[in-house]
Design a protein around this motif. Structure first.
Motif, PDB file in Angstrom:
ATOM      1  N   ASP A  61      -1.763  -4.943  -8.710  1.00 30.01           N
ATOM      2  CA  ASP A  61      -0.353  -4.567  -8.563  1.00 30.01           C
ATOM      3  C   ASP A  61      -0.105  -3.127  -9.024  1.00 30.01           C
ATOM      4  O   ASP A  61       0.770  -2.442  -8.499  1.00 30.01           O
ATOM      5  CB  ASP A  61       0.543  -5.526  -9.355  1.00 30.01           C
ATOM      6  CG  ASP A  61       0.543  -6.945  -8.763  1.00 30.01           C
ATOM      7  OD1 ASP A  61      -0.026  -7.122  -7.669  1.00 30.01           O
ATOM      8  OD2 ASP A  61       1.093  -7.858  -9.383  1.00 30.01           O
ATOM      9  N   GLU A  62      -0.872  -2.682 -10.015  1.00 29.70           N
ATOM     10  CA  GLU A  62      -0.662  -1.336 -10.560  1.00 29.70           C
ATOM     11  C   GLU A  62      -1.419  -0.257  -9.784  1.00 29.70           C
ATOM     12  O   GLU A  62      -0.884   0.814  -9.518  1.00 29.70           O
ATOM     13  CB  GLU A  62      -1.125  -1.298 -12.029  1.00 29.70           C
ATOM     14  CG  GLU A  62      -0.276  -2.137 -12.969  1.00 29.70           C
ATOM     15  CD  GLU A  62       1.048  -1.460 -13.302  1.00 29.70           C
ATOM     16  OE1 GLU A  62       1.017  -0.293 -13.704  1.00 29.70           O
ATOM     17  OE2 GLU A  62       2.108  -2.111 -13.139  1.00 29.70           O
ATOM     18  N   VAL A  63      -2.674  -0.536  -9.456  1.00 28.63           N
ATOM     19  CA  VAL A  63      -3.587   0.516  -8.977  1.00 28.63           C
ATOM     20  C   VAL A  63      -3.497   0.739  -7.461  1.00 28.63           C
ATOM     21  O   VAL A  63      -3.606   1.865  -6.990  1.00 28.63           O
ATOM     22  CB  VAL A  63      -5.038   0.200  -9.399  1.00 28.63           C
ATOM     23  CG1 VAL A  63      -6.002   1.241  -8.842  1.00 28.63           C
ATOM     24  CG2 VAL A  63      -5.143   0.133 -10.924  1.00 28.63           C
ATOM     25  N   LEU A  64      -3.284  -0.349  -6.717  1.00 30.97           N
ATOM     26  CA  LEU A  64      -3.294  -0.209  -5.254  1.00 30.97           C
ATOM     27  C   LEU A  64      -1.907   0.192  -4.766  1.00 30.97           C
ATOM     28  O   LEU A  64      -1.189  -0.577  -4.126  1.00 30.97           O
ATOM     29  CB  LEU A  64      -3.762  -1.511  -4.604  1.00 30.97           C
ATOM     30  CG  LEU A  64      -5.147  -1.978  -5.050  1.00 30.97           C
ATOM     31  CD1 LEU A  64      -5.581  -3.208  -4.252  1.00 30.97           C
ATOM     32  CD2 LEU A  64      -6.180  -0.857  -4.911  1.00 30.97           C
ATOM     33  N   THR A  65      -1.555   1.425  -5.053  1.00 32.08           N
ATOM     34  CA  THR A  65      -0.214   1.906  -4.746  1.00 32.08           C
ATOM     35  C   THR A  65      -0.082   2.358  -3.291  1.00 32.08           C
ATOM     36  O   THR A  65      -1.069   2.660  -2.616  1.00 32.08           O
ATOM     37  CB  THR A  65       0.135   3.107  -5.656  1.00 32.08           C
ATOM     38  OG1 THR A  65      -0.898   4.094  -5.488  1.00 32.08           O
ATOM     39  CG2 THR A  65       0.188   2.700  -7.107  1.00 32.08           C
ATOM     40  N   GLU A  66       1.168   2.379  -2.854  1.00 29.14           N
ATOM     41  CA  GLU A  66       1.475   2.925  -1.524  1.00 29.14           C
ATOM     42  C   GLU A  66       1.056   4.396  -1.523  1.00 29.14           C
ATOM     43  O   GLU A  66       1.088   5.080  -2.557  1.00 29.14           O
ATOM     44  CB  GLU A  66       2.968   2.783  -1.252  1.00 29.14           C
ATOM     45  CG  GLU A  66       3.298   2.916   0.233  1.00 29.14           C
ATOM     46  CD  GLU A  66       4.729   2.518   0.562  1.00 29.14           C
ATOM     47  OE1 GLU A  66       5.404   1.907  -0.281  1.00 29.14           O
ATOM     48  OE2 GLU A  66       5.167   2.837   1.687  1.00 29.14           O
ATOM     49  N   PHE A  82      -1.706   5.523  -1.518  1.00 22.38           N
ATOM     50  CA  PHE A  82      -3.109   5.594  -1.949  1.00 22.38           C
ATOM     51  C   PHE A  82      -3.920   4.550  -1.169  1.00 22.38           C
ATOM     52  O   PHE A  82      -4.842   4.884  -0.438  1.00 22.38           O
ATOM     53  CB  PHE A  82      -3.250   5.351  -3.461  1.00 22.38           C
ATOM     54  CG  PHE A  82      -4.686   5.245  -3.920  1.00 22.38           C
ATOM     55  CD1 PHE A  82      -5.446   6.389  -4.128  1.00 22.38           C
ATOM     56  CD2 PHE A  82      -5.286   4.002  -4.122  1.00 22.38           C
ATOM     57  CE1 PHE A  82      -6.783   6.296  -4.518  1.00 22.38           C
ATOM     58  CE2 PHE A  82      -6.623   3.907  -4.514  1.00 22.38           C
ATOM     59  CZ  PHE A  82      -7.360   5.057  -4.710  1.00 22.38           C
ATOM     60  N   ALA A  83      -3.504   3.289  -1.295  1.00 22.97           N
ATOM     61  CA  ALA A  83      -4.287   2.193  -0.720  1.00 22.97           C
ATOM     62  C   ALA A  83      -3.767   1.747   0.644  1.00 22.97           C
ATOM     63  O   ALA A  83      -4.491   1.125   1.413  1.00 22.97           O
ATOM     64  CB  ALA A  83      -4.308   1.010  -1.682  1.00 22.97           C
ATOM     65  N   TYR A  84      -2.501   2.054   0.931  1.00 16.81           N
ATOM     66  CA  TYR A  84      -1.910   1.651   2.221  1.00 16.81           C
ATOM     67  C   TYR A  84      -0.700   2.536   2.481  1.00 16.81           C
ATOM     68  O   TYR A  84      -0.310   3.342   1.628  1.00 16.81           O
ATOM     69  CB  TYR A  84      -1.516   0.168   2.208  1.00 16.81           C
ATOM     70  CG  TYR A  84      -0.396  -0.142   1.252  1.00 16.81           C
ATOM     71  CD1 TYR A  84       0.922  -0.233   1.697  1.00 16.81           C
ATOM     72  CD2 TYR A  84      -0.648  -0.305  -0.103  1.00 16.81           C
ATOM     73  CE1 TYR A  84       1.959  -0.494   0.812  1.00 16.81           C
ATOM     74  CE2 TYR A  84       0.386  -0.557  -0.998  1.00 16.81           C
ATOM     75  CZ  TYR A  84       1.681  -0.652  -0.532  1.00 16.81           C
ATOM     76  OH  TYR A  84       2.695  -0.894  -1.409  1.00 16.81           O
ATOM     77  N   GLY A  85      -0.121   2.385   3.626  1.00 15.90           N
ATOM     78  CA  GLY A  85       1.067   3.174   3.958  1.00 15.90           C
ATOM     79  C   GLY A  85       0.698   4.607   4.336  1.00 15.90           C
ATOM     80  O   GLY A  85      -0.476   4.926   4.523  1.00 15.90           O
ATOM     81  N   TYR A  86       1.701   5.468   4.387  1.00 16.70           N
ATOM     82  CA  TYR A  86       1.500   6.845   4.842  1.00 16.70           C
ATOM     83  C   TYR A  86       0.485   7.569   3.950  1.00 16.70           C
ATOM     84  O   TYR A  86       0.681   7.683   2.742  1.00 16.70           O
ATOM     85  CB  TYR A  86       2.833   7.600   4.847  1.00 16.70           C
ATOM     86  CG  TYR A  86       2.706   9.009   5.352  1.00 16.70           C
ATOM     87  CD1 TYR A  86       2.513   9.252   6.726  1.00 16.70           C
ATOM     88  CD2 TYR A  86       2.717  10.090   4.483  1.00 16.70           C
ATOM     89  CE1 TYR A  86       2.363  10.536   7.201  1.00 16.70           C
ATOM     90  CE2 TYR A  86       2.571  11.382   4.951  1.00 16.70           C
ATOM     91  CZ  TYR A  86       2.389  11.606   6.315  1.00 16.70           C
ATOM     92  OH  TYR A  86       2.229  12.880   6.788  1.00 16.70           O
ATOM     93  N   GLY A  87      -0.592   8.047   4.550  1.00 14.91           N
ATOM     94  CA  GLY A  87      -1.635   8.743   3.787  1.00 14.91           C
ATOM     95  C   GLY A  87      -2.468   7.812   2.911  1.00 14.91           C
ATOM     96  O   GLY A  87      -3.349   8.276   2.190  1.00 14.91           O
ATOM     97  N   GLY A  88      -2.193   6.538   2.978  1.00 19.74           N
ATOM     98  CA  GLY A  88      -2.841   5.589   2.069  1.00 19.74           C
ATOM     99  C   GLY A  88      -4.138   5.035   2.602  1.00 19.74           C
ATOM    100  O   GLY A  88      -4.269   3.833   2.823  1.00 19.74           O
TER     101      GLY A  88
END
Lengths: 233, 233
Positions: free
Chosen positions: B80-85, B87-93
């Motif tokens: 929940d903390e590390v896989l942020t939008e 970074f891990a998903y979404g725009y540029g993620g």
């Protein structure tokens, strides 16, 4: 029927949907609202107290935002601590047997993405498998989950509809049957203070009541007829 | 290939299986062992450091005991903390795109219970759906999980077999092909100090090497023959 709502949210004051659901709670002694993060800010769970709470209720609800396809960590911590052997499973571990387990999930993405080919790619029925397995192991009856998709994009009317369905999910024994919903609406109407209504409008309530009751009689007659026809085949 | 083992266990010193796996770790700069509960005893995760760590590795492993069909709460907190939008998903993620995700699960019940009709009633493929969905969302390639059932009932020989398969799971690129396992065994043999062997026994190693290489040549010939036969059909 007594319902225990176990809420897990790490930052509940900032959550519009959780605040809305909380304000929608019926004022009833049959409903216990239990927010884990507020009760145990240091994460130290009182296992005996939680187990006693579970035993006092018939329907257990886990209510949380779906983060990474599962609950916030606090609810997982609660599961690992509270559902002990000899209480929830194993020898003598039948203390939850026959109770019901419901999920109230607040979900950020649209419903249509939760299927093969969708952006999320997996159904909620598949993603909630761990809870189904937990219900099986503890002999809880797993209810159809109550899913709230994209709360923030809802119109006021959509939110009100969610609110009524939510109250029914908490309080009605067979919440998904038309008969139970009718009974619930008639019950709610009894509690309306007619003096609060615009002058001369209370006859509308009587009319609605009459229509619901007439409909029910007609449906019952049809059902009786079908059963007799079935019997004579 | 660099492998990051993210371990989550609330009481790892008491876990025989986790200690055994830890001692089995190859002494290699390509492997990073990262126990979350020890790194963050107060639960305050250093998000930037974790994201940097992820980016430095090619294969990410989540290693944990399966409690209530999921990870201990700390790994969920980490997700929940590390896989942020972004970074891990979404725009540029797309920072995890193309990396691999493996699960090393230590499981208390026997394998046969994880099927319809079994005591657990659900397969590990179904129970791990949330991790599969997370891999899909973050563009990680989901590897076949490495499952260790009932470690405490294993014989010493069974444990040694687990240990070798575990090292291969961590280090070999296509860990499940015979060709890769052969190459791995030959590599390992190169590192044996022949002076440590009983006098006159090092010829056995040479013989094993020869057998493996001969076998491989024969298999390659058969495959070539089959491909040509297929081509002429």
């Amino acid at each position: 029927m007594k319902t225990l709502i176990i809420v897990s949210h790490p930052d509940i004051d900032e959550s519009g949907s959780q605040q809305y659901l909380k304000e929608a709670l019926p004022d009833s002694s049959d409903i216990t609202y239990h927010h884990l993060e507020a009760t145990y800010p240091d994460g130290e769970i009182d296992i005996e107290q939680e187990q006693a709470l579970l035993q006092k209720h018939d329907r257990i609800i886990f209510q949380f935002p779906l983060y990474w396809y599962s609950s916030p960590p606090m609810l997982k911590h609660w599961l690992d601590e509270v559902l002990t052997e000899n209480f929830a499973y194993g020898y003598g571990g039948n203390k939850l047997k026959g109770k019901e387990l419901g999920l109230v999930l607040v979900i950020g993405m649209p419903e249509k993405e939760y299927q093969v080919g969708g952006n999320e790619g997996f159904s909620l029925s598949a993603l909630t498998t761990p809870y189904q397995a937990m219900a099986k192991k503890t002999q809880l009856q797993f209810l159809k989950p109550f899913l709230i998709f994209q709360f923030h994009y809802m119109t006021e009317n959509e939110k009100k509809r969610i609110l009524i369905a939510y109250q029914q999910y908490l309080m009605i024994e067979k919440f998904d049957t038309l008969r139970a919903k009718e009974a619930w609406v008639l019950d709610q109407m009894e509690t309306i203070d007619e003096e609060m209504l615009p002058a001369g409008s209370s006859f509308i309530l009587d009319q609605i009541k009459e229509i619901i009751e007439d409909n029910r009689m007609e449906l019952d007659e049809i059902q009786m007829y079908l059963e007799q026809a079935g019997g004579s085949l």
